[in-house]
Structure formats: structure tokens, C-alpha cells
Design a protein around this motif. Structure first.
Motif, mmCIF file in Angstrom:
data_model
loop_
_atom_site.group_PDB
_atom_site.id
_atom_site.type_symbol
_atom_site.label_atom_id
_atom_site.label_comp_id
_atom_site.label_asym_id
_atom_site.label_seq_id
_atom_site.Cartn_x
_atom_site.Cartn_y
_atom_site.Cartn_z
ATOM 1 N N SER A 142 0.822 -1.212 0.000
ATOM 2 C CA SER A 142 0.000 0.000 0.000
ATOM 3 C C SER A 142 0.855 1.261 0.000
ATOM 4 N N ARG A 143 2.020 1.202 0.635
ATOM 5 C CA ARG A 143 2.891 2.392 0.689
ATOM 6 C C ARG A 143 3.734 2.536 -0.579
ATOM 7 N N VAL A 144 3.833 1.466 -1.374
ATOM 8 C CA VAL A 144 4.565 1.535 -2.634
ATOM 9 C C VAL A 144 3.648 1.917 -3.784
ATOM 10 N N GLN A 145 2.424 1.360 -3.795
ATOM 11 C CA GLN A 145 1.544 1.504 -4.944
ATOM 12 C C GLN A 145 0.569 2.673 -4.831
ATOM 13 N N THR A 146 0.487 3.321 -3.659
ATOM 14 C CA THR A 146 -0.381 4.488 -3.519
ATOM 15 C C THR A 146 0.353 5.559 -2.717
ATOM 16 N N GLY A 147 -0.182 6.770 -2.764
ATOM 17 C CA GLY A 147 0.358 7.856 -1.954
ATOM 18 C C GLY A 147 -0.582 8.235 -0.830
ATOM 19 N N HIS A 148 -1.496 7.316 -0.471
ATOM 20 C CA HIS A 148 -2.514 7.629 0.540
ATOM 21 C C HIS A 148 -1.908 7.782 1.926
ATOM 22 N N TRP A 149 -0.801 7.065 2.189
ATOM 23 C CA TRP A 149 -0.155 7.120 3.500
ATOM 24 C C TRP A 149 1.260 7.690 3.349
ATOM 25 N N ASN A 150 1.770 8.281 4.432
ATOM 26 C CA ASN A 150 3.147 8.777 4.403
ATOM 27 C C ASN A 150 3.968 8.284 5.595
ATOM 28 N N ASP A 151 3.458 7.227 6.276
ATOM 29 C CA ASP A 151 4.163 6.664 7.429
ATOM 30 C C ASP A 151 5.098 5.548 6.966
#
Length: 808
Positions: free
Chosen positions: A706-715
Motif C-alpha cells: 500500500s505504501r509503494v503503490q499508492t500515496g494515501h499514506w506517508n508513514d
């Protein structure tokens, strides 16, 4: 089996008794009157309610209660149906050593008889759960019991008034399914005092020909023609009175009584059976396309060193090399459709040829205690010659562990899907210890591919590739299909006459009863999931008696999947089932029917492990993803899981929410996946003893993807830290098998994508995490160290450390 033989066999304690109203007629209540039958009771209630005509019992009881006639109907039952005196014949028959007793009677005649004989009287009603009474004799009152008339019991366990019948409490209780299960396992089934009022109960058996021979209806010497005609389709009609039939049951000490002898209940002994002639093309097609295997043809090829029907597997030959050593502990694994069942048959041939005895587990753990006694009676020399097979071995890990601990000289061979090995290798270690051999059947060798091509080519099964050169066909097997047998068979299925016939027949199902369509979809779904159903179990799932109507048995598409002569579901090939579900059955039917099937399986799951296995299989993302067509797939996947959620089946099940999360991840809906993971964790925390390792493992993968394929999270660092904490814990626990290594492969891409967002200290910590995982992986079980995931993960972790060294 005749009546005399069935009566003698009751002393083996493997027979079921069903008592109807006629059985209790000879008893008297505390008023000195005979226990009223349904007709007499209906007459009394009708007159007391002021009705001019005698109403059917259920209506008479309803009117009596609505008019608040006195005494209260429950007091009437207590007065009418408490037995003060019973006959000698009732005492004899009720106190026989039945495996299980069922009755529609409210009275306590059976209980009075068994107490008088000094026996236990464990009485239950539909309010009791079947699984709480497994393993010992219960007297199951399906319509209510006079000794348990309370306000709650009256409303929820009695079937007397019209309103109570309409509520159909019995069908929701699980006892009908338990009755059918007991009947299938029993040596014989006796109905005593059957009447037309019990017709619905007789239908619980369906018209299963496999039960008819061992079922006996004692209907009385004066039974009417209608009763005789009604029971005849279900079993043997005994037009004799109970007092007469009682004489057929010998005393336990009588020389005529059956003596308990060593027998096998859950284990079936395999024999060396060689076909006298080569298999026909139809037999080869049924084997390759439908999975309808005949072991005699496999043995013929092995004996003659030919491959007219079956291709001998190199890995099975390697496993058989251990036959000269001590007790074997062997696991054969592959994906569905790659030959595990046939591999067992091949291995059985080698065992039998070496003078070993082979026992194959039939999937019913209830009979294993009998078989443990059987093996106990064998000497150590005979035990050393025993080889026991378990298909789907991980489902029976506790039984396998007990067998090995009890009989260390016995060899055990089991099969499992590769996915199960990846997730549950710890269960295998618990059962086998560290000393076991793993053989991978997933992939044809060059010689096997060539032999397999010979079979396809000789029988004209290559379809459009039949005219290709040998090299082209072999290249297709090894390169395009990656030597995967199941992939080749899917392509062969699409070119087969059977597939074209099924496509044609399925198109006409809209004009057929819906039971046929449901039966076809259930049979295919079970085959694709690797779960074997009997015809009786198929009838149970679709709630339809496929034996009842001749039109069902003559229906062409039903006959493609159901062998009525052998009483079994004949389609077993996952490749064929997948092909039909994917290309013939419209997606909208799958989305409509399968959630309904799941609702039914949820009710049946306690009756048999087969239903529970099928329930779990159909709920998996991998099942539905593999059979839906690609067009608008995201919407259809959501619709499928939403239909399951709406049915209530999965709402309290952590595994359902995990599968829903996996589905969302497949089309990169990580926001909803996150929500479903939260729900899964919440439910898992409230389930006592629930191990959330699968949820945690997929969540670790979610955190990385999820952190590689989207920019929804920044943690970015926090997510990797949480994922690493899960993996560090899991690689130290053998039970998680391959799973943590499959996730660790993603470390390199994660660091390559986000390294600029990490501080030098954070990069150093990530490098240390990788080093720790590599070090701990050195202690993984041998089965794990042989896997491609273990190798790839170690390489990815090493490459991650090298990359960090370059960029920090």
C-alpha cells in the motif's frame, strides 16, 4: 441383508433406531390408558375445542390452544404421554445397544425402558446441538419431549400446532443432517411403528439407493396399502407387529448374536488390482478430463512399464526408495490438479508389490477409534508392514499425530496442497517431528511431459494442437504451461467432447428445475476446491432429492457430474471444473448461487468436516477470482463478498474479512482493505484461542504494497517497522512456514522506492532487520529451506542490505 442378519448385527452397536407413534401404543399412562396415537389425540382435542369435525392434529392443537381450552395443552401432553407401564417387547427393543435413537414421539417410553434395563437415557431435543452429543448414544426427540415441557421448550422444540410446524424448527436444528450422517455410517436402520404421519422423517433419508438395502420399516401386520407404498422407496417393508419382530433380536449372549470382530471403519484397505485390458478412449477421457480415475488401469501401466493411461512420476519413484528402510513419514504436495491422488495410487502399488499393507483414510474421523483398536490388535511385525494414507493431511494433523505416537512402527503418507504446506508446515512438524520427507509433484519432468503428450496425441485430445509437430507440443507444455499439469489439462478440457457437450447442455438448463442448476454448480465448485462430495452430501447441500425423480437421473448434464450407479459425484478434476465455471457458467449465476450455497454450508458445517472444508474453500478469494471472467472483475469480486456479508455467514468470521481484504488488494483498493483488516483483527481478538498469523502475514504484505503503490499514506518507516515486527516473529515460529518469506521478498522494492525518505539511522536499522531475518532463516525447517520463497527472500534481503550500503 435380510431382517434376521440386520437384527443380529444390532449387537455390534453400529445400528440406528427410529421410533414412530406405533411403537408406543402398547404402553399405558398413569390413568391406565394406552398412549394416544396422532389420530386419537386429534379427535380428543377437536371435541374439546368444540369442533364439529375431527381436524388434523396440528390444526386441532392450534385451535385448542387459541381457544384457551382447559386443561392447558401442555398439561394434556403430560397426562397423555407419561408412560407408567411398558410391554416386554418395548423393553427389549428400546434397550438394544443402538448406536443412536431418533423419535418423533413426545412420550418417554424409550427412556422408561432403558432405565428399567439399567441403561443410560440421554434425552435431547432440537434445542440441543448435535456436536455436543457426539460419541455416545442419545435419544433424540425431533418433535418435543414430555419431560422437557417448559415455556421455552414449548415454543422452540415442539412440533405439534400448525404454528410450530410452520416455524420449521427441526430443519434449522442440525439434527436432520446428523440423522442422515448416522444413517450413512450405520450397519442397519430400523423404523419401528412408522405411520404416514412420519412421512417427512422418512424423506430425511432421501431415496438414496445406497441406504435402501439396510433400512427396515416395521409397520405392523395390519398396515394399510398406502403406508406400504409410501415406505417402499426408502427401504424394506416388514408388515409384522413389534411383538413378532422382537423375537428376531437375539440376546447378546446368544450364539446367534453378531460378535464384534476386528474391522475397519475410517480406513479402507487397498488391494493390487490390475486391469485385464487396456483402457478405452472414453475411460482415458473420463480420467484426464473429469478426474474419474480407475486405479486398475494405473496399476496395469506400472506393471507393464507403459503409459497408455497414466504417466509414472519420478518423485513417487524417489519416495518409494525408502520402502526398504524403517517407518516412513512422507508428504506429497502440489497445486490442485497436479496428480496427488494418482500419485498415492502409484505409491500404493509400490508398497503392495513389496508386501506392505496399505490403508487409506476415508475422511471420517469418527471411525478412527475403531481402527485404532484394530491396529492395536496387530503384532509389531504386522504394524511395521502397515502404510496409512491421508489425503488433505493437514485437515487431520491431530489424528495423524496420535496415530504416529501410538504406533511408531506404522508408516504414514499424506498429501497436501502446496498452499497448505506454505501456511501450515508447523502442523506437519508437530505431527511428524522433523524427520519427514517432502516430495513436490508440481511440474512434469521432460520424460513425463513426453509420455503425457503420447497419451493426449494417441487419443486425439490435443484439439487444435493435434496437427502440431511433437517439438511444438512439448514446447507448449514446458514453456507456455511451465510444465504444470493442471494448466495443460485446462487447455485439453476446452478442446474435449465433454466440454462441448456440457456447454450445449448447460444452455438448456433454464428450462429445467432450478435444483439441477444448483446441483451442477455445487458439484463443479466442490471439484474446483478439491473437496469430494458424495451424492447424499450433494443432495444435502442443494436440499433436493436427486434420486426422487427419474427426470433428474436422466438429465444429460446431471449425468455428466453424478454417477447414480455408484452413488458418487463423478467430476473430480479441478481443471475441468475451473474450465466449465469460468467459460460456461455465467458470472451472474455464480454470484447468485454460491453465496446461497455458503449460507447452507454454514448450517451444515457441524454435521461433517466435508461441509466445513467446502465452506472455507468457497469463501476464499482464490476460489472466486479463478472462475470469474476478467470483464468488470473488480465489481464482481466486491459483489461476491458483499453477498456473503449480507447473508450473515461471514460477518463474525475473521477469515471472511481477511479474504475480503485480499480481494480489495488485488485491485489496489487499499483503503477498503485497511478497513477489512481492522475488522478481521477485532473479531480475531474476541475468538478464544484464535491464531491470527494469516491475518498478520497478509497485513504485513498490505503495509508494504500500500505504501509503494499508492500515496494515501506517508508513514513509510513506521509501516515497514510494523511489517518487520510481524515477520521477525513469524520466521521464529515454524508454524508459519513459507508465509513470512513470501512477504520479505518485497523489502527490496520498498527500500528502493522510499530510501530518500529515511534517515541514515533508519536505513541502518532496516539493514539490521534484514540481517536478523537472514540469520534466523538458517534455522528454518528443511521443507521451508527447499522452497523457492526461502531462497528468493534471502536474496532480496541481502540485496536490500547492499542497496542501503550504496545509498546511505
Amino acid at each position: 441383508m435380510d431382517l434376521q442378519d440386520a437384527a443380529r448385527r444390532v449387537h455390534l452397536q453400529r445400528s440406528v433406531a427410529f421410533f414412530g407413534a406405533g411403537f408406543s401404543r402398547a404402553a399405558t399412562n398413569y390413568n391406565g390408558k394406552s398412549l394416544a396415537d396422532a389420530g386419537e389425540f386429534a379427535e380428543a382435542l377437536s371435541k374439546a375445542a368444540g369442533e364439529e369435525e375431527i381436524l388434523p392434529l396440528r390444526l386441532a392443537a392450534q385451535i385448542y390452544q387459541e381457544k384457551k381450552c382447559q386443561p392447558d395443552i401442555r398439561d394434556v401432553i403430560k397426562t397423555q404421554y407419561r408412560a407408567a407401564n411398558i410391554s416386554d417387547d418395548q423393553l427389549l427393543i428400546a434397550s438394544l445397544p443402538w448406536m443412536q435413537i431418533y423419535t418423533t414421539n413426545y412420550d418417554d417410553v424409550i427412556e422408561v425402558a432403558r432405565r428399567k434395563a439399567g441403561l443410560d437415557a440421554n434425552s435431547v431435543t432440537v434445542l440441543d446441538r448435535p456436536r455436543d452429543h457426539a460419541g455416545y448414544t442419545a435419544i433424540v426427540h425431533l418433535h418435543g419431549f414430555v419431560e422437557r415441557i417448559t415455556d421455552s421448550d414449548w415454543e422452540s422444540s415442539y412440533a405439534l400446532t400448525d404454528r410450530q410446524y410452520a416455524a420449521d424448527i427441526l430443519s434449522q436444528s442440525g439434527w436432520p443432517e446428523r440423522f442422515r450422517s448416522d444413517a450413512a455410517y450405520a450397519d442397519s436402520i430400523f423404523f419401528f411403528g412408522y405411520s404416514l404421519a412420519d412421512l417427512d422423517i422418512a424423506r430425511l433419508l432421501y431415496r438414496d439407493p445406497s441406504l435402501r438395502e439396510k433400512t427396515f420399516f416395521v409397520i405392523g401386520a395390519n398396515a394399510g396399502r398406502a403406508t406400504q407404498l409410501t415406505v417402499a422407496p426408502y427401504g424394506n417393508v416388514i408388515a409384522r407387529d413389534i411383538s413378532d419382530v422382537g423375537a428376531e433380536f437375539p440376546d447378546a449372549e446368544d450364539v446367534e448374536a453378531a460378535r464384534a470382530a476386528p474391522y475397519l471403519a475410517s480406513l479402507q484397505e487397498l488391494k493390487l488390482d490390475v486391469a485385464s485390458q487396456q483402457a478405452s478412449r472414453d475411460e482415458i477421457v473420463n480420467f484426464l478430463i473429469k478426474g474419474d480415475v480407475d486405479g486398475a488401469f494405473i496399476t496395469r501401466d506400472l506393471v507393464n512399464a507403459t503409459h497408455d493411461y497414466y504417466v509414472a512420476r519420478e518423485q513417487i519413484g524417489n519416495a518409494a526408495k525408502g520402502l526398504d528402510g524403517g517407518p516412513m513419514r512422507i508428504l506429497l504436495h502440489s497445486k490442485l490438479g497436479n496428480g496427488k491422488t494418482c500419485g498415492l495410487m502409484e505409491f500404493a502399488h509400490y508398497c503392495l508389490a513389496e508386501g506392505r499393507r496399505v490403508l487409506a483414510f476415508n475422511g471420517d474421523p469418527d471411525g478412527l477409534p475403531h481402527d485404532i483398536d484394530y491396529i492395536t490388535g496387530l503384532g509389531s511385525v504386522d504394524q511395521e508392514k502397515l502404510v496409512v494414507f491421508f489425503e488433505h493431511g493437514f485437515s487431520y494433523a491431530s489424528q495423524i499425530k496420535y496415530l504416529i505416537e501410538r504406533f511408531p512402527l506404522v508408516s504414514v503418507v499424506l498429501t497436501a496442497r502446496s498452499a497448505a504446506l506454505q501456511t501450515r508446515v508447523g502442523d506437519l512438524t508437530d505431527a511428524f517431528g522433523e524427520d519427514f520427507e517432502v516430495y513436490d509433484l508440481e511440474g512434469l519432468t521432460e520424460d513425463e511431459a513426453r509420455d503425457f503428450d503420447d497419451i493426449l496425441y494417441a487419443n486425439g485430445l490435443w484439439g487444435s494442437r493435434q496437427g502440431d509437430r511433437l517439438e511444438a507440443r512439448l514446447d507448449y507444455i514446458t514453456r507456455s504451461c511451465r510444465s504444470d499439469l493442471a494448466t495443460v489439462l485446462v487447455d485439453v478440457c476446452r478442446s474435449s467432447d465433454i466440454f462441448r457437450r456440457v456447454r450445449r447442455e448447460f444452455a438448456g438448463l433454464d428450462a429445467q428445475p432450478p435444483d439441477i442448476k444448483r446441483s451442477v454448480i455445487v458439484a463443479l465448485s466442490a471439484a474446483y476446491s478439491g473437496v469430494r462430495l458424495s451424492v447424499a452430501q450433494l443432495c444435502e447441500v442443494v436440499q433436493s432429492d436427486l434420486f426422487k425423480y427419474g427426470s433428474y437421473q436422466s438429465n444429460e448434464i446431471i449425468r455428466e457430474f453424478v454417477d447414480f450407479d455408484r452413488f458418487e459425484v463423478s467430476v473430480r478434476s479441478p481443471a475441468f471444473a475451473k474450465s466449465v465455471l469460468n467459460e460456461v457458467v455465467p458470472d451472474h449465476l455464480i454470484l447468485e448461487f454460491v453465496p446461497e450455497i455458503l449460507r447452507r454450508l454454514d448450517r451444515l458445517r457441524d454435521a461433517s468436516a466435508v461441509y466445513n472444508d467446502l465452506l472455507k474453500a468457497l469463501m476464499r478469494f482464490g476460489f472466486i477470482e479463478g472462475i470469474l471472467t476478467d470483464e468488470d472483475k473488480e465489481r464482481k469480486l466486491v459483489a461476491y463478498f458483499e453477498a456473503i456479508r449480507a447473508s450473515g455467514v461471514g460477518i463474525n468470521n475473521p477469515q471472511f474479512w481477511l479474504q475480503y481484504a485480499i480481494a480489495c488488494m488485488s485491485f489496489e483498493d487499499f483503503v477498503n482493505a485497511d478497513s477489512h483488516f481492522t475488522t478481521a483483527f477485532g473479531l480475531a481478538s474476541r475468538w478464544g484461542g484464535y491464531d491470527p498469523y494469516q491475518i498478520e502475514n497478509h497485513y504485513a504484505k498490505f503495509l508494504l504494497l500500500s505504501r509503494v503503490q499508492t500515496g494515501h499514506w506517508n508513514d513509510y518507516f513506521e509501516a515497514l517497522s510494523e511489517a518487520n515486527e510481524i515477520l521477525q516473529r513469524q520466521v521464529r515460529n515454524f508454524r508459519e512456514g513459507f508465509y513470512p518469506y513470501r512477504v520479505a521478498i518485497n523489502y527490496l522494492e520498498y527500500v528502493e522506492t522510499h530510501h530518500e525518505k529515511f534517515s541514515r539511522d533508519q536505513l541502518d536499522r532496516i539493514s539490521d532487520w534484514c540481517a536478523q531475518l537472514i540469520k534466523v532463516s538458517d534455522s528454518a525447517p528443511s521443507a521451508v529451506r527447499k522452497s523457492v520463497y526461502w531462497t528468493r527472500a534471502r536474496k532480496a534481503l541481502g540485496d536490500t542490505r547492499d542497496y542501503i550500503a550504496e545509498v546511505r
